[in-house]
Design a protein around this motif. Structure first.
Motif, PDB file in Angstrom:
ATOM      1  N   TYR A  60     151.395  35.858   5.594  1.00 13.26           N
ATOM      2  CA  TYR A  60     152.495  36.673   5.056  1.00 13.26           C
ATOM      3  C   TYR A  60     152.380  36.853   3.543  1.00 13.26           C
ATOM      4  O   TYR A  60     153.375  37.032   2.833  1.00 13.26           O
ATOM      5  CB  TYR A  60     153.847  36.052   5.435  1.00 13.26           C
ATOM      6  CG  TYR A  60     154.072  36.077   6.922  1.00 13.26           C
ATOM      7  CD1 TYR A  60     154.087  37.286   7.627  1.00 13.26           C
ATOM      8  CD2 TYR A  60     154.238  34.903   7.652  1.00 13.26           C
ATOM      9  CE1 TYR A  60     154.258  37.318   9.002  1.00 13.26           C
ATOM     10  CE2 TYR A  60     154.407  34.922   9.034  1.00 13.26           C
ATOM     11  CZ  TYR A  60     154.415  36.142   9.695  1.00 13.26           C
ATOM     12  OH  TYR A  60     154.582  36.174  11.061  1.00 13.26           O
ATOM     13  N   THR A 104     162.252  39.164  11.719  1.00  9.74           N
ATOM     14  CA  THR A 104     161.387  39.650  12.800  1.00  9.74           C
ATOM     15  C   THR A 104     160.000  39.879  12.186  1.00  9.74           C
ATOM     16  O   THR A 104     159.855  39.927  10.955  1.00  9.74           O
ATOM     17  CB  THR A 104     161.900  40.993  13.357  1.00  9.74           C
ATOM     18  OG1 THR A 104     161.877  41.954  12.276  1.00  9.74           O
ATOM     19  CG2 THR A 104     163.320  40.890  13.906  1.00  9.74           C
ATOM     20  N   GLU A 105     159.009  40.086  13.030  1.00 11.24           N
ATOM     21  CA  GLU A 105     157.652  40.320  12.528  1.00 11.24           C
ATOM     22  C   GLU A 105     157.649  41.568  11.621  1.00 11.24           C
ATOM     23  O   GLU A 105     157.027  41.568  10.556  1.00 11.24           O
ATOM     24  CB  GLU A 105     156.697  40.495  13.720  1.00 11.24           C
ATOM     25  CG  GLU A 105     155.226  40.517  13.372  1.00 11.24           C
ATOM     26  CD  GLU A 105     154.760  39.321  12.520  1.00 11.24           C
ATOM     27  OE1 GLU A 105     155.283  38.213  12.681  1.00 11.24           O
ATOM     28  OE2 GLU A 105     153.866  39.535  11.671  1.00 11.24           O
ATOM     29  N   GLU A 106     158.373  42.596  12.025  1.00  9.43           N
ATOM     30  CA  GLU A 106     158.424  43.840  11.224  1.00  9.43           C
ATOM     31  C   GLU A 106     159.060  43.566   9.858  1.00  9.43           C
ATOM     32  O   GLU A 106     158.581  44.047   8.834  1.00  9.43           O
ATOM     33  CB  GLU A 106     159.248  44.935  11.947  1.00  9.43           C
ATOM     34  CG  GLU A 106     158.592  45.533  13.172  1.00  9.43           C
ATOM     35  CD  GLU A 106     158.606  44.583  14.370  1.00  9.43           C
ATOM     36  OE1 GLU A 106     159.471  43.684  14.438  1.00  9.43           O
ATOM     37  OE2 GLU A 106     157.712  44.722  15.233  1.00  9.43           O
ATOM     38  N   GLN A 107     160.160  42.803   9.860  1.00 12.12           N
ATOM     39  CA  GLN A 107     160.831  42.484   8.579  1.00 12.12           C
ATOM     40  C   GLN A 107     159.915  41.666   7.679  1.00 12.12           C
ATOM     41  O   GLN A 107     159.857  41.884   6.469  1.00 12.12           O
ATOM     42  CB  GLN A 107     162.134  41.711   8.839  1.00 12.12           C
ATOM     43  CG  GLN A 107     163.230  42.575   9.447  1.00 12.12           C
ATOM     44  CD  GLN A 107     164.422  41.764   9.932  1.00 12.12           C
ATOM     45  OE1 GLN A 107     164.333  40.549  10.158  1.00 12.12           O
ATOM     46  NE2 GLN A 107     165.547  42.436  10.126  1.00 12.12           N
ATOM     47  N   GLN A 109     156.611  41.683   7.667  1.00 14.79           N
ATOM     48  CA  GLN A 109     155.538  42.530   7.135  1.00 14.79           C
ATOM     49  C   GLN A 109     156.068  43.430   6.014  1.00 14.79           C
ATOM     50  O   GLN A 109     155.428  43.598   4.980  1.00 14.79           O
ATOM     51  CB  GLN A 109     154.919  43.398   8.255  1.00 14.79           C
ATOM     52  CG  GLN A 109     154.126  42.603   9.285  1.00 14.79           C
ATOM     53  CD  GLN A 109     152.963  41.808   8.676  1.00 14.79           C
ATOM     54  OE1 GLN A 109     152.435  42.150   7.617  1.00 14.79           O
ATOM     55  NE2 GLN A 109     152.584  40.712   9.325  1.00 14.79           N
ATOM     56  N   LYS A 110     157.258  43.989   6.248  1.00 11.28           N
ATOM     57  CA  LYS A 110     157.784  44.970   5.281  1.00 11.28           C
ATOM     58  C   LYS A 110     158.326  44.313   4.007  1.00 11.28           C
ATOM     59  O   LYS A 110     158.137  44.838   2.913  1.00 11.28           O
ATOM     60  CB  LYS A 110     158.897  45.779   5.962  1.00 11.28           C
ATOM     61  CG  LYS A 110     159.408  46.930   5.117  1.00 11.28           C
ATOM     62  CD  LYS A 110     160.279  47.860   5.903  1.00 11.28           C
ATOM     63  CE  LYS A 110     160.808  48.963   5.006  1.00 11.28           C
ATOM     64  NZ  LYS A 110     161.818  49.780   5.679  1.00 11.28           N
ATOM     65  N   GLU A 223     167.753  47.830  11.889  1.00 16.24           N
ATOM     66  CA  GLU A 223     166.544  46.971  11.829  1.00 16.24           C
ATOM     67  C   GLU A 223     166.515  46.099  10.569  1.00 16.24           C
ATOM     68  O   GLU A 223     165.689  45.202  10.467  1.00 16.24           O
ATOM     69  CB  GLU A 223     165.254  47.789  11.976  1.00 16.24           C
ATOM     70  CG  GLU A 223     165.019  48.860  10.938  1.00 16.24           C
ATOM     71  CD  GLU A 223     165.482  50.241  11.400  1.00 16.24           C
ATOM     72  OE1 GLU A 223     166.400  50.306  12.245  1.00 16.24           O
ATOM     73  OE2 GLU A 223     164.936  51.243  10.917  1.00 16.24           O
ATOM     74  N   ASN A 224     167.439  46.323   9.630  1.00 21.92           N
ATOM     75  CA  ASN A 224     167.516  45.460   8.434  1.00 21.92           C
ATOM     76  C   ASN A 224     168.531  44.338   8.595  1.00 21.92           C
ATOM     77  O   ASN A 224     168.795  43.605   7.644  1.00 21.92           O
ATOM     78  CB  ASN A 224     167.865  46.283   7.196  1.00 21.92           C
ATOM     79  CG  ASN A 224     166.634  46.946   6.619  1.00 21.92           C
ATOM     80  OD1 ASN A 224     165.734  47.320   7.359  1.00 21.92           O
ATOM     81  ND2 ASN A 224     166.569  47.091   5.315  1.00 21.92           N
TER      82      ASN A 224
END
Ligand code: FAD
Length: 305
Positions: A60, A104-107, A109-110, A223-224
């Motif tokens: 990460y 989450t994985e998306e959070q 990464q972003k 999603e945030n």
């Protein structure tokens, strides 16, 4: 028996931070403190030295070291001044470690990856004018409307309020549910309706950036949301566990700086025909400070979360 020795890697991190603090913070800090001026270039330097994500896993964007190493970074920074230790406490301890635990994985990464690299700065928005220790008394609201939430309210005493790119904001999704009605959100500074204002004329941490965040009809995508609705209190308490650990480590650095300054003064100042360090009672005080420093050092190394 507990081993309090630092590993070779930890010793080299300690050396890097000490050298940086001695050269780039200590010579200027009195002036910055007097002016009440935060220096954002220090955040850039901390990123260059890979100190903004020292305990975040490499996958990460971090360095992948342990929490004790984060403590060592905080101890050494606070030896120079509390302001930049606070920056790392908030960015890494309160924000990034919370994303690591709850995101989450998306959070991750972003938001986590750029934070761990120090490309983006994270802050933590929990406290409100009438809700400090009593977190559940907060008044900020988040109302679900389709695929987003609308956030309204204000936060105060937020470290890095003017320099953070991402805020972890806590708001009530259910007004009547007390601590179970709080939800956590990742809010970007660029979202419409987010404003910040530094508190001027503080009595302490004057070289730090601390202030208010105002949220006016801020549209935050679903999603945030960090965790589930109602999990915000639990998330905030776990964040504070990580944050407080770094504050304790920083305090050890402050003790060390105080001891260094006292020792220096012991040799500079003379009374009754000798340096004050030659008086037995002063020696006793120095011995006590040294013992307390050693005890404090061991204490936090035993308590990594
Ligand atoms: C420099 C600085 C940076 C900060 N950075 C951040 C940040 O980045 N993000 C953020 O969200 N917040 C931040 N804070 C806010 C900080 O976390 C709050 O100040 C803290 O939670 C205490 O809240 P309060 O100041 O409202 O005090 P209060 O909660 O009003 O407490 C006042 C006093 O009463 C005592 N007290 C309260 N409740 C009890 C009780 N039940 N029993 C006994 N005594 C009690 C307290 O110990 C305190 O001495 C920061 C504060 C400062 C000063």
């Amino acid at each position: 028996m507990m081993n309090f020795e630092l590993t070779e890697e930890q010793q080299s991190v300690k050396k890097v931070v000490r050298k940086f603090v001695d050269k780039e913070i200590i010579p200027y800090i009195q002036e910055w403190d007097r002016q009440g001026q935060f220096q954002p270039h220090i955040l850039k330097r901390l990123a260059e030295l890979q100190l903004m994500g020292v305990c975040i896993p490499e996958e990460y964007g971090g360095v992948g070291m342990d929490y004790n190493t984060l403590a060592i970074v905080c101890e050494e920074l606070e030896r120079g001044d509390t302001a930049y230790r606070t920056a790392v406490s908030v960015h890494t301890g309160l924000n990034s470690m919370t994303l690591l635990q709850w995101g989450t994985e998306e959070q991750k990464q972003k938001y986590l990856v750029p934070q761990a690299k120090g490309i983006k700065i994270g802050a933590f928005g929990l406290t409100e004018p009438n809700a400090g220790s009593d977190v559940a008394a907060m008044k900020s609201t988040a109302k679900r409307v389709g695929d987003h939430y609308i956030l309204n309210g204000s936060k105060t005493w937020i470290s890095l309020c003017d320099y953070a790119d991402h805020f972890l904001i806590f708001a009530k999704t259910d007004h009547d549910a007390g601590s179970r009605g709080i939800t956590a959100f990742i809010v970007e500074r660029t979202f419409e309706g987010v404003e910040s204002k530094a508190i001027k004329g503080k009595l302490g941490i004057r070289a730090g950036n601390t202030g208010e965040i105002f949220l006016t009809d801020v549209k935050v995508p679903v999603e945030n949301r960090l965790g589930e609705e109602g999990e915000g209190f639990k998330i905030s308490m776990s964040a504070l566990d990580s944050g407080r650990f770094t504050v304790a480590a920083g305090a050890v650095g402050l003790i060390e700086a105080s001891l260094e300054a006292s020792l220096k003064y012991c040799h500079e100042r003379s009374t009754f025909g000798k340096e004050i360090g030659k008086h037995q009672l002063v020696q006793q005080m120095i011995a006590k400070m040294t013992a307390n420093l050693e005890i404090s050092d061991c204490w936090y190394l035993k308590r990594a979360p």
